[in-house]
Design a protein around this motif. Sequence first.
Motif, PDB file in Angstrom:
ATOM      1  N   CYS A 191       2.436   2.016  -3.350  1.00 62.23           N
ATOM      2  CA  CYS A 191       1.485   2.593  -4.304  1.00 62.23           C
ATOM      3  C   CYS A 191       1.281   4.084  -4.031  1.00 62.23           C
ATOM      4  O   CYS A 191       1.276   4.906  -4.961  1.00 62.23           O
ATOM      5  CB  CYS A 191       0.152   1.848  -4.228  1.00 62.23           C
ATOM      6  N   TYR A 241      -5.876   2.737  -2.431  1.00 61.79           N
ATOM      7  CA  TYR A 241      -5.390   1.355  -2.620  1.00 61.79           C
ATOM      8  C   TYR A 241      -6.515   0.394  -2.264  1.00 61.79           C
ATOM      9  O   TYR A 241      -7.125   0.519  -1.194  1.00 61.79           O
ATOM     10  CB  TYR A 241      -4.177   1.129  -1.722  1.00 61.79           C
ATOM     11  N   ARG A 287       0.840  -1.202   0.000  1.00 60.86           N
ATOM     12  CA  ARG A 287       0.000   0.000   0.000  1.00 60.86           C
ATOM     13  C   ARG A 287       0.877   1.254   0.000  1.00 60.86           C
ATOM     14  O   ARG A 287       0.638   2.207  -0.761  1.00 60.86           O
ATOM     15  CB  ARG A 287      -0.919  -0.003   1.228  1.00 60.86           C
TER      16      ARG A 287
END
Length: 741
Positions: free
Chosen positions: A702, A710, A699
Amino acid sequence: MDPCGPPREEELLRLSELNLAINAAGSEDGVLRELARHLPSLLGVDRASLALHLDSSEPGAVVELIPLYGTEGVLTRGRLRRVDDSAVGVAMLERRLLLQEGLDVTQGGEGRAGVRSIAIAPLLDGDDLLGVINVGFVRPDVPEAVPTTLVFIAGLAASALSKTRMVHEMRSAYREAAYHARRLGALNTLANALATCQDEESAIRAIASTLSDIVPGDRLSFARHDPDRQLLVMRRIQVTTGELGEGFEIPAAGSSTGSVIHGRQPFRGALRDREHMSEVPMLLEMGMESGLAVPVVVRDRVLGVLNVTSRSLDAFDQTDEDILVQAAALLGATIENTYLVEESRQALVAAQAASQAKSEFMANMSHEIRTPMNGVIGMTSILADTELTTDQADCVETIRASGEHLLVVINDILDFSKIEAGKVTLDESDFSVAECVQTAVAVVEPLARVKGLTLGVESSGDLPPAVHGDPARLRQVLVNLISNGVKFTERGSVDVRVAAHDLEGGDVRLDLAISDTGIGIPAEQRELLFQPFTQGDSGTTRRFGGTGLGLVISKRLVELMGGAISFRSVEGQGTTFEFSVTVRPPVAGKDTGPADGGADAAPTREELAALNVLVAEDNPVNQRVTLAMLRSLGCEADLAACGEEVLEAAERTDYDVVFMDLQMPGLDGFGATRRLRERPDADRFWIIALTANALPGDRERCLAAGMDDYVSKPVKPGALSAALQRACRRPASRRAASPAA
């Protein structure tokens, strides 16, 4: 049951029972036992067997033939056979249902056992051939209803066997990695301990305290060499405590240990090969069969020998020898008052490599499992919303429940991986304790209702209206413990009790207890409860299923929240788990109630329908699932199969939301996000990672790459809806000039 008649409700029920039983079996042998138990009543067979395919490079050649005759107790594993030209071999080679009728009972083969007709169905899991299932009848023809039912049973059995093998492989891989990491960690611990030792005795004691964790064995000892008297002072090391016992003397000459000193080379092998040496007969009399001995050299003199013996033949391999040699070198260097820096560095590098290998394995397994799981669970949800017959709806619900159960197993392993990596942090906020408890109970209540159990909540004293802590992690612990109570209780009740006690400084200690009237925990199994991948005993695992990680995760989370967990149990009467956590007073001005309007109000279907949405996904099944879920929420979406198509679509259309898969051919999700963020209108794109990467740090990676949100696969409609709500609540400066803005 008449096997010739049409399928009846009773037969469908038995097939459903078989499916549930083999999927809950927990092991390959368990699946085979359930097949043996159910086949007679389902098909009315006179004989049955399973041929498991052993050699994938030579189809149909080598199998393990396992008889299935209504086994209730210990399963008799079969013998290895070649089946090239037999009916079993033909069914394997051609991967099809095979029927043979009117067999001659005077001939060999199946007829020799009085069987006059047989039906053989391949065990296929996708493209993988696991073997065949073979049923026989004394009647000359195969009953009309048998072929269809047998093919269906073969499919269920293949799926269950594949699942048990996959879980077994995952557990074995984890145990293997953990075993080597533990030994490497023990070497590192030993090096640190030896660095603080001031004399020979403390160094030997440091070796004694860790030797049992470095190499396997049943008996450990250290032999100190006295060259002046040509004697060995043998001191036994207690395996459980690491303490050194009192020494006794034996002549060095003529002993196995003395030969290691004289030759300055390790010994590894069978003790019977050295039966003529002085101390070996005593070891053989004690039941020891193999040994490993390594010299400890100090200032070019052999100080003594580290000895490990085992009751098993060939108990030690080259790795064990290498590790024990390192331990002996560390001991010698410490006694010489020098520290082997290089040995410690190598041990640390090896431990880090083992940890990295484990992380990469978990990442690959997570992605490879979650990607098809997204299709299974997503398509099942879509199918459930269509018009189905009662039987079809039952089948869909069984598939959904099985998929959800597998997802729980995957999430348990990933949660455990995060905890072991030390990457679990608390996400604290103000919340209501009463609501948190009621939400956890509501999650488990349907299962309790199905089993006819009473599920109650009792509050002792006044609970504070709000506290500050991590409600999600507290709810996770409660769901784990309440689910366990329901799982292991056949009749009676599961009760939840909660109480609050004020502490100094305004903190609050929450005391919670979950009591059930279930099977209880045998005294000899209680030490296993908080160990990874364990569950009471193997019989419990087969009967009730599960990864054995729930209690481990709960214990670690409770400790992370500043508390402790314990239990008490009476076998056959029930178990009570008790734990406490510490929470703080609520933050001033915070509201624990639900949002009601304003900026936090959920967007309407009209607002969602006005969004321009792009889905970047290369998997065709996941494309269908995501588009169907968005459509059910009122959103129509465009599709891109790779990063390049994302950029081309962004040139044509002003998208408000982009659901971005990470692993796509060519330009991946990270690259596409980077390119979008380089555009002058970069802030208009609200990019949501939609990925099967769900390990610690994914996460964060990202968000650091420029994505705004996410969502992990398998995706549920609720998670997709929540992500769209967050997209609609973004700051006005990040919104497109669209009707939704």
